[in-house]
Design an enzyme around this catalytic site. Structure first.
Site, PDB file in Angstrom:
ATOM      1  N   GLU A  46     -23.319  32.721 -66.451  1.00  0.00           N
ATOM      2  CA  GLU A  46     -24.169  33.913 -66.560  1.00  0.00           C
ATOM      3  C   GLU A  46     -24.564  34.144 -68.016  1.00  0.00           C
ATOM      4  O   GLU A  46     -25.716  34.464 -68.330  1.00  0.00           O
ATOM      5  CB  GLU A  46     -23.405  35.158 -66.069  1.00  0.00           C
ATOM      6  CG  GLU A  46     -22.920  35.094 -64.637  1.00  0.00           C
ATOM      7  CD  GLU A  46     -21.525  34.472 -64.497  1.00  0.00           C
ATOM      8  OE1 GLU A  46     -21.238  33.477 -65.214  1.00  0.00           O
ATOM      9  OE2 GLU A  46     -20.751  34.957 -63.666  1.00  0.00           O
ATOM     10  N   CYS A  79     -17.987  38.440 -67.662  1.00  0.00           N
ATOM     11  CA  CYS A  79     -19.428  38.338 -67.400  1.00  0.00           C
ATOM     12  C   CYS A  79     -19.993  39.645 -66.881  1.00  0.00           C
ATOM     13  O   CYS A  79     -21.155  39.969 -67.133  1.00  0.00           O
ATOM     14  CB  CYS A  79     -19.698  37.228 -66.387  1.00  0.00           C
ATOM     15  SG  CYS A  79     -19.387  35.606 -67.084  1.00  0.00           S
ATOM     16  N   ALA A 149     -10.465   4.164 -47.091  1.00  0.00           N
ATOM     17  CA  ALA A 149     -11.660   3.423 -46.671  1.00  0.00           C
ATOM     18  C   ALA A 149     -11.218   2.532 -45.527  1.00  0.00           C
ATOM     19  O   ALA A 149     -10.454   1.589 -45.744  1.00  0.00           O
ATOM     20  CB  ALA A 149     -12.210   2.602 -47.824  1.00  0.00           C
ATOM     21  N   ARG A 179     -14.190  10.103 -58.092  1.00  0.00           N
ATOM     22  CA  ARG A 179     -13.346   9.792 -59.254  1.00  0.00           C
ATOM     23  C   ARG A 179     -13.770  10.616 -60.461  1.00  0.00           C
ATOM     24  O   ARG A 179     -12.947  10.963 -61.300  1.00  0.00           O
ATOM     25  CB  ARG A 179     -13.431   8.303 -59.587  1.00  0.00           C
ATOM     26  CG  ARG A 179     -12.659   7.434 -58.615  1.00  0.00           C
ATOM     27  CD  ARG A 179     -12.767   5.993 -59.048  1.00  0.00           C
ATOM     28  NE  ARG A 179     -11.987   5.104 -58.203  1.00  0.00           N
ATOM     29  CZ  ARG A 179     -11.938   3.782 -58.357  1.00  0.00           C
ATOM     30  NH1 ARG A 179     -12.642   3.203 -59.335  1.00  0.00           N
ATOM     31  NH2 ARG A 179     -11.213   3.042 -57.562  1.00  0.00           N
ATOM     32  N   THR A 191      -0.700  -1.226 -54.440  1.00  0.00           N
ATOM     33  CA  THR A 191      -2.135  -1.338 -54.669  1.00  0.00           C
ATOM     34  C   THR A 191      -2.415  -1.787 -56.098  1.00  0.00           C
ATOM     35  O   THR A 191      -3.277  -2.644 -56.336  1.00  0.00           O
ATOM     36  CB  THR A 191      -2.835   0.006 -54.379  1.00  0.00           C
ATOM     37  OG1 THR A 191      -2.632   0.308 -52.992  1.00  0.00           O
ATOM     38  CG2 THR A 191      -4.323  -0.058 -54.654  1.00  0.00           C
ATOM     39  N   ASP A 195      -4.385  -5.232 -55.975  1.00  0.00           N
ATOM     40  CA  ASP A 195      -5.838  -5.136 -56.213  1.00  0.00           C
ATOM     41  C   ASP A 195      -6.209  -5.113 -57.693  1.00  0.00           C
ATOM     42  O   ASP A 195      -7.378  -5.259 -58.026  1.00  0.00           O
ATOM     43  CB  ASP A 195      -6.413  -3.857 -55.564  1.00  0.00           C
ATOM     44  CG  ASP A 195      -6.240  -3.846 -54.049  1.00  0.00           C
ATOM     45  OD1 ASP A 195      -5.801  -4.875 -53.510  1.00  0.00           O
ATOM     46  OD2 ASP A 195      -6.531  -2.816 -53.426  1.00  0.00           O
ATOM     47  N   LEU A 199      -9.705   1.979 -61.627  1.00  0.00           N
ATOM     48  CA  LEU A 199      -9.651   3.408 -61.312  1.00  0.00           C
ATOM     49  C   LEU A 199     -10.495   4.270 -62.243  1.00  0.00           C
ATOM     50  O   LEU A 199     -10.255   5.463 -62.367  1.00  0.00           O
ATOM     51  CB  LEU A 199      -8.196   3.925 -61.289  1.00  0.00           C
ATOM     52  CG  LEU A 199      -7.256   3.219 -60.310  1.00  0.00           C
ATOM     53  CD1 LEU A 199      -5.874   3.861 -60.362  1.00  0.00           C
ATOM     54  CD2 LEU A 199      -7.798   3.265 -58.885  1.00  0.00           C
ATOM     55  N   ARG A 202     -17.400   4.719 -62.366  1.00  0.00           N
ATOM     56  CA  ARG A 202     -18.539   3.999 -62.940  1.00  0.00           C
ATOM     57  C   ARG A 202     -19.780   4.327 -62.132  1.00  0.00           C
ATOM     58  O   ARG A 202     -19.752   4.335 -60.904  1.00  0.00           O
ATOM     59  CB  ARG A 202     -18.264   2.496 -62.933  1.00  0.00           C
ATOM     60  CG  ARG A 202     -17.024   2.129 -63.735  1.00  0.00           C
ATOM     61  CD  ARG A 202     -16.689   0.667 -63.697  1.00  0.00           C
ATOM     62  NE  ARG A 202     -16.326   0.164 -62.389  1.00  0.00           N
ATOM     63  CZ  ARG A 202     -15.114   0.269 -61.854  1.00  0.00           C
ATOM     64  NH1 ARG A 202     -14.142   0.901 -62.499  1.00  0.00           N
ATOM     65  NH2 ARG A 202     -14.868  -0.233 -60.655  1.00  0.00           N
ATOM     66  N   LEU A 296       1.120   4.226 -48.124  1.00  0.00           N
ATOM     67  CA  LEU A 296       1.091   5.502 -48.837  1.00  0.00           C
ATOM     68  C   LEU A 296       0.327   6.545 -48.020  1.00  0.00           C
ATOM     69  O   LEU A 296       0.734   7.703 -47.933  1.00  0.00           O
ATOM     70  CB  LEU A 296       0.452   5.320 -50.219  1.00  0.00           C
ATOM     71  CG  LEU A 296       0.359   6.568 -51.096  1.00  0.00           C
ATOM     72  CD1 LEU A 296       1.737   7.181 -51.322  1.00  0.00           C
ATOM     73  CD2 LEU A 296      -0.285   6.236 -52.448  1.00  0.00           C
TER      74      LEU A 296
HETATM   75  C1  AOF Z   1     -17.781  33.339 -64.097  1.00  0.00           C
HETATM   76  N1  AOF Z   1     -18.674  32.417 -64.540  1.00  0.00           N
HETATM   77  O1  AOF Z   1     -19.179  30.381 -65.271  1.00  0.00           O
HETATM   78  C2  AOF Z   1     -16.963  30.785 -64.635  1.00  0.00           C
HETATM   79  C3  AOF Z   1     -16.042  31.744 -64.121  1.00  0.00           C
HETATM   80  O2  AOF Z   1     -10.848  31.492 -69.398  1.00  0.00           O
HETATM   81  P1  AOF Z   1     -12.246  31.861 -68.984  1.00  0.00           P
HETATM   82  O3  AOF Z   1     -12.792  33.027 -69.762  1.00  0.00           O
HETATM   83  O4  AOF Z   1     -13.182  30.676 -68.971  1.00  0.00           O
HETATM   84  O5  AOF Z   1     -12.149  32.409 -67.472  1.00  0.00           O
HETATM   85  C4  AOF Z   1     -11.791  31.540 -66.465  1.00  0.00           C
HETATM   86  C5  AOF Z   1     -11.864  32.237 -65.137  1.00  0.00           C
HETATM   87  O6  AOF Z   1     -13.165  32.780 -64.942  1.00  0.00           O
HETATM   88  C6  AOF Z   1     -11.663  31.255 -64.013  1.00  0.00           C
HETATM   89  O7  AOF Z   1     -10.296  31.232 -63.610  1.00  0.00           O
HETATM   90  C7  AOF Z   1     -12.544  31.810 -62.921  1.00  0.00           C
HETATM   91  O8  AOF Z   1     -11.881  32.840 -62.218  1.00  0.00           O
HETATM   92  C8  AOF Z   1     -13.703  32.412 -63.700  1.00  0.00           C
HETATM   93  N2  AOF Z   1     -14.748  31.412 -63.926  1.00  0.00           N
HETATM   94  N3  AOF Z   1     -16.494  32.984 -63.844  1.00  0.00           N
HETATM   95  O9  AOF Z   1     -18.127  34.515 -63.953  1.00  0.00           O
HETATM   96  C9  AOF Z   1     -18.328  31.172 -64.830  1.00  0.00           C
HETATM   97  N4  AOF Z   1     -16.553  29.535 -64.974  1.00  0.00           N
HETATM   98 ZN    ZN Z   2     -17.428  34.969 -66.352  1.00  0.00          ZN
END
Ligand code: AOF
Ligand code: ZN
Length: 352
Positions: A46, A79, A149, A179, A191, A195, A199, A202, A296
Protein backbone atom coordinates in the site's frame (compact mmCIF):
# COMPACT_ATOMS: atom_id res chain seq x y z
CA UNK A 1 -7.46 -6.91 -8.04
CA UNK A 2 -6.18 -9.12 -10.86
CA UNK A 3 -3.49 -6.55 -11.55
CA UNK A 4 -2.74 -6.31 -7.82
CA UNK A 5 -2.24 -10.09 -7.76
CA UNK A 6 0.13 -9.86 -10.71
CA UNK A 7 2.10 -7.21 -8.87
CA UNK A 8 2.21 -9.30 -5.68
CA UNK A 9 3.66 -12.20 -7.68
CA UNK A 10 6.56 -10.06 -8.82
CA UNK A 11 8.10 -10.84 -5.44
CA UNK A 12 7.43 -14.58 -5.83
CA UNK A 13 9.30 -16.44 -3.08
CA UNK A 14 11.24 -13.37 -1.93
CA UNK A 15 9.11 -11.97 0.92
CA UNK A 16 9.57 -14.66 3.62
CA UNK A 17 8.59 -14.54 6.42
CA UNK A 18 6.18 -11.93 5.08
CA UNK A 19 3.33 -12.46 2.61
CA UNK A 20 3.34 -11.38 -1.03
CA UNK A 21 1.05 -8.38 -1.41
CA UNK A 22 0.13 -6.16 -4.36
CA UNK A 23 -1.75 -2.85 -4.45
CA UNK A 24 -3.31 -0.69 -7.16
CA UNK A 25 -4.75 2.81 -6.81
CA UNK A 26 -7.45 3.82 -9.28
CA UNK A 27 -9.10 7.17 -9.90
CA UNK A 28 -12.27 7.26 -11.98
CA UNK A 29 -11.64 3.69 -13.07
CA UNK A 30 -8.10 4.38 -14.28
CA UNK A 31 -5.00 2.87 -12.69
CA UNK A 32 -2.90 5.75 -11.40
CA UNK A 33 -0.39 3.95 -9.18
CA UNK A 34 0.88 0.46 -8.38
CA UNK A 35 3.02 -1.15 -5.72
CA UNK A 36 4.03 -4.44 -4.21
CA UNK A 37 5.85 -5.71 -1.14
CA UNK A 38 9.32 -6.67 -2.38
CA UNK A 39 10.99 -8.03 0.74
CA UNK A 40 10.54 -8.26 4.52
CA UNK A 41 11.76 -5.04 6.09
CA UNK A 42 10.89 -3.00 3.02
CA UNK A 43 7.68 -0.93 2.73
CA UNK A 44 4.35 -2.67 2.32
CA UNK A 45 2.44 -2.77 -0.95
CA UNK A 46 0.00 0.00 0.00
CA UNK A 47 2.84 2.36 0.96
CA UNK A 48 4.68 1.56 -2.28
CA UNK A 49 1.56 2.43 -4.29
CA UNK A 50 1.01 5.68 -2.37
CA UNK A 51 4.66 6.60 -2.93
CA UNK A 52 4.38 5.78 -6.61
CA UNK A 53 1.40 8.12 -6.85
CA UNK A 54 3.61 10.89 -5.45
CA UNK A 55 0.70 13.27 -4.73
CA UNK A 56 -2.48 13.36 -2.72
CA UNK A 57 -5.03 10.88 -4.11
CA UNK A 58 -8.21 12.45 -5.53
CA UNK A 59 -11.43 12.25 -3.50
CA UNK A 60 -12.63 9.37 -5.68
CA UNK A 61 -9.42 7.31 -5.37
CA UNK A 62 -9.81 3.62 -4.58
CA UNK A 63 -7.06 1.45 -3.13
CA UNK A 64 -7.20 -2.21 -4.18
CA UNK A 65 -4.99 -4.51 -2.14
CA UNK A 66 -4.64 -8.30 -2.16
CA UNK A 67 -4.28 -8.52 1.65
CA UNK A 68 -5.97 -6.68 4.49
CA UNK A 69 -3.89 -3.58 5.35
CA UNK A 70 -1.90 -4.05 8.55
CA UNK A 71 -2.65 -2.05 11.70
CA UNK A 72 0.41 -2.75 13.87
CA UNK A 73 4.00 -1.59 13.94
CA UNK A 74 6.26 -4.40 12.73
CA UNK A 75 9.44 -3.81 10.77
CA UNK A 76 7.42 -0.99 9.15
CA UNK A 77 4.60 1.32 10.34
CA UNK A 78 0.93 0.35 9.96
CA UNK A 79 -0.58 0.71 6.47
CA UNK A 80 -3.96 1.66 7.94
CA UNK A 81 -2.39 4.90 9.19
CA UNK A 82 -0.77 5.60 5.82
CA UNK A 83 -4.12 5.06 4.07
CA UNK A 84 -5.96 7.38 6.46
CA UNK A 85 -3.21 10.01 6.26
CA UNK A 86 -3.40 9.95 2.46
CA UNK A 87 -7.16 10.52 2.63
CA UNK A 88 -8.20 7.38 0.73
CA UNK A 89 -11.90 6.79 1.39
CA UNK A 90 -12.50 3.46 -0.37
CA UNK A 91 -10.45 0.29 0.05
CA UNK A 92 -11.05 -2.98 -1.81
CA UNK A 93 -9.44 -6.00 -0.14
CA UNK A 94 -8.74 -9.54 -1.35
CA UNK A 95 -8.01 -11.78 1.64
CA UNK A 96 -8.01 -11.15 5.38
CA UNK A 97 -4.57 -11.20 7.00
CA UNK A 98 -4.50 -14.39 9.15
CA UNK A 99 -1.79 -12.81 11.34
CA UNK A 100 -3.58 -12.87 14.75
CA UNK A 101 -2.39 -9.28 15.32
CA UNK A 102 -4.48 -8.23 12.30
CA UNK A 103 -7.19 -10.76 11.33
CA UNK A 104 -9.88 -8.22 10.46
CA UNK A 105 -8.76 -5.50 12.88
CA UNK A 106 -7.30 -3.45 10.05
CA UNK A 107 -10.64 -3.43 8.26
CA UNK A 108 -12.50 -2.56 11.48
CA UNK A 109 -10.19 0.40 12.04
CA UNK A 110 -10.69 1.68 8.49
CA UNK A 111 -14.48 1.33 8.80
CA UNK A 112 -14.44 3.07 12.19
CA UNK A 113 -12.84 6.05 10.43
CA UNK A 114 -15.59 6.07 7.82
CA UNK A 115 -13.62 4.41 5.03
CA UNK A 116 -15.75 2.22 2.74
CA UNK A 117 -14.26 -1.28 2.76
CA UNK A 118 -15.17 -3.98 0.26
CA UNK A 119 -13.63 -7.31 1.19
CA UNK A 120 -13.31 -10.75 -0.35
CA UNK A 121 -12.63 -9.73 -3.97
CA UNK A 122 -10.76 -12.72 -5.51
CA UNK A 123 -10.43 -13.91 -1.92
CA UNK A 124 -9.40 -17.49 -2.73
CA UNK A 125 -6.67 -16.50 -5.17
CA UNK A 126 -5.37 -13.82 -2.81
CA UNK A 127 -5.29 -16.27 0.12
CA UNK A 128 -3.80 -19.14 -1.91
CA UNK A 129 -0.91 -16.93 -2.98
CA UNK A 130 0.30 -16.85 0.63
CA UNK A 131 -0.24 -20.45 1.69
CA UNK A 132 3.22 -20.57 3.28
CA UNK A 133 2.79 -17.32 5.22
CA UNK A 134 -0.75 -18.23 6.27
CA UNK A 135 0.42 -21.46 7.85
CA UNK A 136 3.53 -19.98 9.42
CA UNK A 137 1.82 -16.99 11.02
CA UNK A 138 -0.97 -19.07 12.54
CA UNK A 139 0.95 -22.24 13.49
CA UNK A 140 4.45 -20.93 14.15
CA UNK A 141 5.83 -23.91 12.23
CA UNK A 142 6.88 -24.39 8.61
CA UNK A 143 4.36 -25.45 5.99
CA UNK A 144 5.64 -28.86 4.90
CA UNK A 145 4.57 -29.54 1.33
CA UNK A 146 5.16 -32.86 -0.35
CA UNK A 147 5.87 -32.89 -4.07
CA UNK A 148 5.41 -36.07 -6.02
CA UNK A 149 5.80 -36.79 -9.73
CA UNK A 150 4.02 -40.04 -10.49
CA UNK A 151 2.56 -42.18 -13.22
CA UNK A 152 -1.16 -42.78 -13.43
CA UNK A 153 -0.69 -45.91 -11.34
CA UNK A 154 1.18 -44.04 -8.64
CA UNK A 155 4.70 -45.19 -9.49
CA UNK A 156 7.65 -42.84 -9.28
CA UNK A 157 9.80 -44.78 -11.73
CA UNK A 158 9.17 -45.87 -15.31
CA UNK A 159 9.77 -49.40 -16.57
CA UNK A 160 13.43 -50.09 -17.45
CA UNK A 161 14.47 -48.49 -20.73
CA UNK A 162 11.75 -45.81 -20.71
CA UNK A 163 13.92 -43.09 -19.24
CA UNK A 164 13.65 -41.24 -15.94
CA UNK A 165 11.30 -38.37 -16.66
CA UNK A 166 7.92 -39.51 -15.35
CA UNK A 167 6.22 -36.17 -16.03
CA UNK A 168 6.53 -33.76 -18.96
CA UNK A 169 8.34 -30.47 -19.51
CA UNK A 170 5.39 -28.34 -18.37
CA UNK A 171 5.37 -30.13 -15.01
CA UNK A 172 9.13 -29.76 -14.68
CA UNK A 173 8.88 -26.02 -15.27
CA UNK A 174 6.14 -25.85 -12.67
CA UNK A 175 8.32 -27.60 -10.09
CA UNK A 176 10.96 -24.93 -10.64
CA UNK A 177 8.27 -22.33 -9.94
CA UNK A 178 7.61 -24.10 -6.60
CA UNK A 179 11.32 -24.29 -5.84
CA UNK A 180 11.45 -20.52 -6.18
CA UNK A 181 8.43 -20.13 -3.90
CA UNK A 182 9.65 -22.19 -0.95
CA UNK A 183 12.48 -20.95 1.27
CA UNK A 184 13.72 -24.54 1.66
CA UNK A 185 13.68 -27.86 -0.22
CA UNK A 186 14.27 -31.34 1.17
CA UNK A 187 15.16 -34.71 -0.32
CA UNK A 188 16.00 -38.05 1.24
CA UNK A 189 19.58 -39.34 1.31
CA UNK A 190 18.48 -42.06 -1.15
CA UNK A 191 17.35 -39.44 -3.64
CA UNK A 192 20.47 -37.34 -3.11
CA UNK A 193 22.65 -40.39 -3.78
CA UNK A 194 20.64 -41.93 -6.62
CA UNK A 195 19.69 -38.81 -8.61
CA UNK A 196 22.43 -36.36 -7.60
CA UNK A 197 19.98 -33.44 -7.84
CA UNK A 198 20.92 -29.77 -7.72
CA UNK A 199 17.61 -28.64 -6.19
CA UNK A 200 18.05 -25.13 -7.51
CA UNK A 201 15.23 -23.26 -9.21
CA UNK A 202 16.04 -22.73 -12.87
CA UNK A 203 13.86 -20.82 -15.29
CA UNK A 204 13.48 -17.64 -17.31
CA UNK A 205 14.37 -15.63 -14.17
CA UNK A 206 17.73 -17.38 -13.90
CA UNK A 207 18.88 -19.63 -11.09
CA UNK A 208 18.04 -19.33 -7.41
CA UNK A 209 18.67 -21.60 -4.49
CA UNK A 210 16.91 -21.99 -1.16
CA UNK A 211 18.11 -24.01 1.79
CA UNK A 212 18.67 -27.60 0.63
CA UNK A 213 18.00 -30.29 3.23
CA UNK A 214 19.25 -33.83 2.86
CA UNK A 215 17.20 -35.99 5.23
CA UNK A 216 19.87 -38.49 6.12
CA UNK A 217 19.11 -40.18 9.46
CA UNK A 218 22.32 -42.26 9.45
CA UNK A 219 24.63 -39.87 7.58
CA UNK A 220 24.96 -42.13 4.55
CA UNK A 221 26.04 -39.15 2.44
CA UNK A 222 29.26 -38.68 4.44
CA UNK A 223 32.27 -38.93 2.15
CA UNK A 224 30.25 -38.40 -1.05
CA UNK A 225 32.12 -35.31 -2.20
CA UNK A 226 30.93 -35.78 -5.79
CA UNK A 227 27.33 -34.82 -4.99
CA UNK A 228 26.18 -31.57 -6.56
CA UNK A 229 24.65 -30.56 -3.23
CA UNK A 230 28.12 -30.77 -1.66
CA UNK A 231 30.23 -29.17 -4.35
CA UNK A 232 28.32 -26.57 -6.38
CA UNK A 233 28.53 -22.85 -5.65
CA UNK A 234 25.42 -23.02 -3.44
CA UNK A 235 26.97 -25.66 -1.17
CA UNK A 236 26.79 -23.39 1.86
CA UNK A 237 23.01 -23.66 1.50
CA UNK A 238 23.05 -27.45 1.95
CA UNK A 239 22.15 -28.87 5.37
CA UNK A 240 22.49 -32.59 6.13
CA UNK A 241 19.93 -33.61 8.74
CA UNK A 242 20.57 -36.79 10.73
CA UNK A 243 20.15 -38.41 14.11
CA UNK A 244 22.80 -37.48 16.65
CA UNK A 245 22.57 -41.01 18.05
CA UNK A 246 23.78 -42.49 14.76
CA UNK A 247 26.43 -39.88 14.02
CA UNK A 248 29.95 -41.27 13.76
CA UNK A 249 32.70 -38.85 14.71
CA UNK A 250 34.51 -39.52 11.46
CA UNK A 251 31.38 -38.70 9.43
CA UNK A 252 30.78 -35.45 11.28
CA UNK A 253 34.38 -34.38 10.82
CA UNK A 254 34.13 -35.13 7.11
CA UNK A 255 31.16 -32.74 6.73
CA UNK A 256 32.96 -30.16 8.84
CA UNK A 257 36.11 -30.39 6.73
CA UNK A 258 34.01 -30.00 3.58
CA UNK A 259 32.18 -27.00 5.04
CA UNK A 260 28.78 -28.73 4.87
CA UNK A 261 26.30 -27.81 7.60
CA UNK A 262 24.92 -30.64 9.72
CA UNK A 263 21.89 -30.76 11.98
CA UNK A 264 22.46 -33.60 14.39
CA UNK A 265 19.00 -34.05 15.89
CA UNK A 266 18.08 -35.42 19.28
CA UNK A 267 15.38 -37.96 18.51
CA UNK A 268 14.74 -41.42 17.14
CA UNK A 269 13.47 -42.98 13.90
CA UNK A 270 9.88 -42.16 14.78
CA UNK A 271 10.33 -38.59 15.94
CA UNK A 272 12.93 -37.65 13.30
CA UNK A 273 10.62 -35.74 10.94
CA UNK A 274 8.87 -33.91 13.80
CA UNK A 275 12.14 -32.91 15.44
CA UNK A 276 13.43 -31.66 12.08
CA UNK A 277 10.27 -29.53 11.61
CA UNK A 278 10.70 -28.11 15.12
CA UNK A 279 14.28 -27.15 14.35
CA UNK A 280 13.09 -25.48 11.11
CA UNK A 281 10.58 -23.49 13.16
CA UNK A 282 13.36 -22.37 15.52
CA UNK A 283 15.42 -21.27 12.54
CA UNK A 284 12.42 -19.29 11.21
CA UNK A 285 12.13 -21.36 8.05
CA UNK A 286 8.52 -20.77 7.02
CA UNK A 287 8.04 -23.57 4.49
CA UNK A 288 9.74 -26.65 3.06
CA UNK A 289 9.07 -28.37 -0.24
CA UNK A 290 9.83 -32.06 0.13
CA UNK A 291 10.71 -33.67 -3.19
CA UNK A 292 10.03 -37.20 -2.19
CA UNK A 293 10.81 -40.65 -3.46
CA UNK A 294 8.29 -43.42 -2.70
CA UNK A 295 9.64 -44.24 0.76
CA UNK A 296 9.83 -40.72 2.10
CA UNK A 297 6.47 -39.84 0.53
CA UNK A 298 4.56 -42.66 2.13
CA UNK A 299 6.44 -42.30 5.44
CA UNK A 300 5.52 -38.63 5.60
CA UNK A 301 1.94 -39.19 4.57
CA UNK A 302 1.43 -42.03 7.03
CA UNK A 303 3.01 -40.07 9.87
CA UNK A 304 0.98 -36.95 9.06
CA UNK A 305 4.26 -35.06 8.63
CA UNK A 306 3.12 -33.12 5.55
CA UNK A 307 0.41 -30.47 5.41
CA UNK A 308 0.13 -29.90 1.69
CA UNK A 309 0.45 -32.09 -1.38
CA UNK A 310 1.51 -31.35 -4.94
CA UNK A 311 0.93 -34.50 -7.00
CA UNK A 312 2.03 -34.21 -10.63
CA UNK A 313 0.50 -37.17 -12.43
CA UNK A 314 1.39 -38.23 -15.96
CA UNK A 315 -0.73 -40.47 -18.21
CA UNK A 316 2.02 -43.11 -18.28
CA UNK A 317 2.28 -46.37 -16.37
CA UNK A 318 5.21 -47.14 -14.12
CA UNK A 319 7.58 -49.93 -13.25
CA UNK A 320 5.26 -52.73 -12.09
CA UNK A 321 7.59 -53.91 -9.32
CA UNK A 322 8.06 -50.46 -7.78
CA UNK A 323 5.88 -49.27 -4.87
CA UNK A 324 3.06 -46.77 -5.40
CA UNK A 325 3.44 -43.62 -3.32
CA UNK A 326 -0.13 -43.74 -2.06
CA UNK A 327 0.00 -47.37 -0.92
CA UNK A 328 -1.41 -47.62 2.59
CA UNK A 329 -1.96 -43.86 2.71
CA UNK A 330 -5.28 -42.30 3.68
CA UNK A 331 -5.90 -39.29 1.46
CA UNK A 332 -9.51 -38.85 2.52
CA UNK A 333 -10.15 -35.56 4.25
CA UNK A 334 -7.83 -33.78 1.82
CA UNK A 335 -9.11 -30.96 -0.37
CA UNK A 336 -7.50 -30.98 -3.80
CA UNK A 337 -7.82 -28.96 -6.93
CA UNK A 338 -6.72 -29.85 -10.41
CA UNK A 339 -4.82 -28.06 -13.11
CA UNK A 340 -3.62 -29.32 -16.46
CA UNK A 341 0.05 -29.07 -17.39
CA UNK A 342 0.60 -30.36 -20.92
CA UNK A 343 -0.14 -34.09 -20.77
CA UNK A 344 -0.04 -34.12 -16.98
CA UNK A 345 -2.44 -33.17 -14.21
CA UNK A 346 -1.45 -31.43 -11.01
CA UNK A 347 -3.54 -32.24 -7.96
CA UNK A 348 -2.74 -29.92 -5.10
CA UNK A 349 -4.20 -29.10 -1.75
CA UNK A 350 -4.16 -29.48 2.00
CA UNK A 351 -4.01 -33.01 3.34
CA UNK A 352 -6.68 -34.02 5.83
C1 AOF B 1 0.22 -5.15 4.55
N1 AOF B 1 0.85 -4.95 3.35
O1 AOF B 1 2.44 -5.43 1.88
C2 AOF B 1 2.34 -6.73 3.83
C3 AOF B 1 1.65 -6.96 5.06
O2 AOF B 1 7.29 -6.45 9.83
P1 AOF B 1 6.37 -5.78 8.84
O3 AOF B 1 6.15 -4.33 9.16
O4 AOF B 1 6.79 -6.00 7.41
O5 AOF B 1 4.92 -6.45 9.04
C4 AOF B 1 4.75 -7.78 8.70
C5 AOF B 1 3.31 -8.17 8.87
O6 AOF B 1 2.48 -7.30 8.09
C6 AOF B 1 3.07 -9.55 8.33
O7 AOF B 1 3.16 -10.51 9.37
C7 AOF B 1 1.67 -9.46 7.78
O8 AOF B 1 0.72 -9.63 8.81
C8 AOF B 1 1.59 -8.02 7.28
N2 AOF B 1 2.05 -7.94 5.90
N3 AOF B 1 0.59 -6.17 5.36
O9 AOF B 1 -0.66 -4.37 4.91
C9 AOF B 1 1.88 -5.68 2.97
N4 AOF B 1 3.43 -7.46 3.50
ZN1 ZN C 1 1.11 -2.95 6.05
Amino acid sequence: MRRALELARQAWGRTHPNPMVGAVITEDGQVVAEGFHAKAGEPHAEVMALRALGRKPSASAILHVTLEPCCTHGRTPPCVEAILAAGIRTVVVGALDPNPAHAGKGLDLLRAKGVAVIEGVLRDECAQLNLIFNHWITEGSPLVALKIASTLDGKLVLPAGEGRAVTGVESHADVHRLRRLFPAIAVSAQTALADNPRLTARGPEGESCGIRFVLDRHFKTAGRSGLNLFQDHHRERTVVVGLGSSAKKSDLSWYEAEGIKVWSLVGDEDSFLDVWAERCAQEKITGVLVEAGPRLASAMLRAGGAHYLYAYVSPRTGEPDSPAWHEGVDLSGGAFRTSVLGQDALFEGFLG
